[in-house]
Write a protein that holds these residues in place. Structure first.
Motif, PDB file in Angstrom:
ATOM      1  N   GLU A 197     -30.425  17.932  16.471  1.00 45.59           N
ATOM      2  CA  GLU A 197     -31.268  17.011  15.751  1.00 45.59           C
ATOM      3  C   GLU A 197     -30.661  15.694  15.709  1.00 45.59           C
ATOM      4  OE1 GLU A 197     -31.734  18.373  11.657  1.00 45.59           O
ATOM      5  OE2 GLU A 197     -29.574  18.731  11.343  1.00 45.59           O
ATOM      6  N   ARG A 221     -36.114  17.402  15.896  1.00 46.47           N
ATOM      7  CA  ARG A 221     -35.369  18.553  15.571  1.00 46.47           C
ATOM      8  C   ARG A 221     -35.824  19.577  16.506  1.00 46.47           C
ATOM      9  NH1 ARG A 221     -35.783  22.887  11.737  1.00 46.47           N
ATOM     10  NH2 ARG A 221     -34.032  23.093  10.522  1.00 46.47           N
ATOM     11  N   THR A 228     -39.939  19.388  17.407  1.00 49.04           N
ATOM     12  CA  THR A 228     -40.797  18.576  16.310  1.00 49.04           C
ATOM     13  C   THR A 228     -40.165  17.288  16.007  1.00 49.04           C
ATOM     14  OG1 THR A 228     -39.170  19.526  14.560  1.00 49.04           O
ATOM     15  CG2 THR A 228     -41.251  20.844  15.085  1.00 49.04           C
ATOM     16  N   TYR A 229     -40.938  16.435  15.325  1.00 50.24           N
ATOM     17  CA  TYR A 229     -40.447  15.169  14.922  1.00 50.24           C
ATOM     18  C   TYR A 229     -41.030  14.676  13.553  1.00 50.24           C
ATOM     19  CZ  TYR A 229     -44.481  12.726  17.218  1.00 50.24           C
ATOM     20  OH  TYR A 229     -45.639  12.221  17.668  1.00 50.24           O
ATOM     21  N   GLN A 230     -40.576  14.116  12.756  1.00 51.37           N
ATOM     22  CA  GLN A 230     -41.114  13.665  11.472  1.00 51.37           C
ATOM     23  C   GLN A 230     -40.247  12.464  11.192  1.00 51.37           C
ATOM     24  OE1 GLN A 230     -39.362  16.778  11.750  1.00 51.37           O
ATOM     25  NE2 GLN A 230     -37.833  16.966   9.933  1.00 51.37           N
ATOM     26  N   PRO A 237     -42.986  17.806   9.394  1.00 52.53           N
ATOM     27  CA  PRO A 237     -43.407  17.559  10.919  1.00 52.53           C
ATOM     28  C   PRO A 237     -44.454  16.492  11.179  1.00 52.53           C
ATOM     29  CG  PRO A 237     -42.670  19.729  10.769  1.00 52.53           C
ATOM     30  CD  PRO A 237     -43.229  19.387   9.282  1.00 52.53           C
ATOM     31  N   SER A 240     -45.446  19.131  16.410  1.00 47.15           N
ATOM     32  CA  SER A 240     -44.969  20.098  16.708  1.00 47.15           C
ATOM     33  C   SER A 240     -45.133  20.666  18.292  1.00 47.15           C
ATOM     34  CB  SER A 240     -45.165  21.437  15.799  1.00 47.15           C
ATOM     35  OG  SER A 240     -44.299  22.521  16.256  1.00 47.15           O
TER      36      SER A 240
END
Length: 451
Positions: A197, A221, A228-230, A237, A240
């Motif tokens: 991550e 991550r 996923t990304y946030q 997220p 995904s």
């Protein structure tokens, strides 16, 4: 494992093993064997550093483990967990028994047999490697009673350096990675395994019909379930991507956006363009993403090394955004694998083993035949284990026995033909050759018996 994992073993261990052999530092920790002028504390510290280095290169090598080995470890782990449901650690110990006990530990103990060193090591270095191998083997076993694993009291004392939880966690993460990346159904895992991550910059994927495709910093991550990304670490997220939807992970040419250290995660409908902080991070992300998606059935063989901009691909100028890639994908595996194996000799050895134990194979086949129609107690030596699927085992044994029999007939026919063509007194069978004379008597007996 030696066949499929030799290159992996060399990449992982060879630099460290070579350095240990060249440094030639004393590492004896048995007080009885200490030489004059040697310090037990100094030797113990040197050995601890060596073990730490070997341990770290092994536990960080998961992304390089060959896919065929990962598939086997996955099957082994699943079978062990299903069979021994009360043992929560069996999914680790089943795999570690192979990768540590039968792969890394023997290679450390006898590096010349695995082409890690050109010659046998000298006695002092051999002793050092033996102590390292013992410690690594115990670390990998995840045994609850570590001290009891050693017969020697000095080894138990030395192992106190490694009783920290971080070593057990590193082993479990490594075993999880090499035995879960080949899963066909990643959702079957009880809990997702976090692989990597960190913050990176991504370009909008164009999931919305309208909107600017700008670049934004996001927290990425990766687990063995999804990528996923946030906005920030801990946030929900924003996107995904299931691992099974990753078709390829490849570098992106700098000309696409005039940005360095970029790579692309290719999905069925679009590609996600990402910029890492530096070239090392970019390679690390590409390696781990490639590893976890390497067994996907729809994985691409070709891709576009540049982006699709202004109505065409910058690399091949194709106008369709669905055009087939123009460059071959990197497989993630080294192309220069060299195997020092004599195939004919190994095949002959397998045949000889089957032929030597033919009576046992026939008895086992008989036991399987009885077992498939009679559910009584096992007989003779086969009472020590359970035949899970007697019908399939029977079929396999029948094929093996038939194959060995066919080869034996061809071998006998070859010898008969050679006997007919060879003259006594020739270079092949000179006068006085006892083996040839014995063969003549055998052939005469066979002919008489046939008549």
């Amino acid at each position: 494992m030696k066949l499929a994992g030799m290159q992996y073993l060399h990449v992982t261990l060879k630099p460290t093993i070579e350095e240990i052999c060249q440094s030639h530092k004393p590492c004896e920790i048995d007080p009885v064997k200490l030489k004059d002028g040697e310090s037990l504390e100094s030797n113990m510290e040197t050995l601890r550093q060596y073990v730490d280095r070997v341990f770290n290169v092994i536990t960080k090598s998961g992304v390089s483990c060959p896919t065929v080995m990962c598939d086997i470890f996955f099957s082994l782990r699943e079978a062990a967990a299903k069979r021994f449901q009360d043992d929560l650690d069996v999914r680790y110990t089943a795999v570690s028994s192979f990768i540590f006990l039968r792969f890394f530990a023997p290679a450390i103990l006898s590096p010349n047999l695995f082409q890690l060193t050109p010659h046998h090591t000298d006695p002092q270095t051999s002793r050092t490697l033996t102590l390292i191998s013992k410690t690594i083997q115990t670390l990998g076993s995840l045994s609850k009673s570590k001290s009891a694993s050693f017969k020697e009291s000095y080894m138990a004392t030395f192992y106190e350096f490694f009783n920290e939880q971080k070593y057990a966690d590193a082993v479990k993460n490594f075993l999880d990675l090499i035995s879960s990346s080949g899963r066909r159904d990643p959702k079957s895992v009880e809990q997702p395994l976090l692989l990597k991550e960190g913050f990176m910059i991504k370009r909008a994927q164009g999931r919305k019909r309208f909107g600017m495709k700008n670049f934004k910093k996001r927290w990425f991550r990766l687990t063995n379930h999804e990528f996923t990304y946030q906005r920030n670490k801990g946030d929900p997220p924003l996107c995904s991507i299931p691992i099974e939807n990753i078709l390829a992970v490849e570098p992106l040419e700098e000309e696409s956006f005039k940005m360095k250290n970029m790579f692309q995660v290719i999905q069925p409908e679009r590609a996600l363009y990402i910029q890492a902080n530096n070239c090392v991070e970019a390679k690390a992300w590409i390696d781990v993403l490639t590893k976890v998606s390497q067994c996907n059935q729809k994985r691409l063989t070709v891709y576009h090394p540049s982006a699709y901009l202004n109505g065409h691909w910058l690399c091949c100028r194709a106008s369709s955004d669905t055009a087939t890639g123009c460059s071959p994908c990197t497989s993630g595996l080294p192309a220069n694998i060299q195997l020092d194996i004599d195939g004919d000799r190994e095949t002959e050895r397998i045949y000889s083993l089957f032929n030597s134990y033919m009576s046992k194979l026939e008895k086992m086949q008989e036991a399987c035949g009885s077992r498939s129609v009679y559910d009584g107690p096992e007989q003779e030596e086969y009472s020590t284990f359970i035949i899970d699927d007697p019908q399939e085992t029977y079929k396999t044994l029948r094929q093996v026995i038939a194959g060995v029999g066919a080869l034996e007939q061809e071998h006998a026919q070859y010898k008969r033909d050679k006997f007919k063509r060879t003259k006594y007194g020739s270079q092949e069978h000179p006068i006085g050759d006892k083996s040839f004379q014995s063969y003549i008597r055998q052939q005469s007996e066979v002919s008489t018996h046939s008549m």
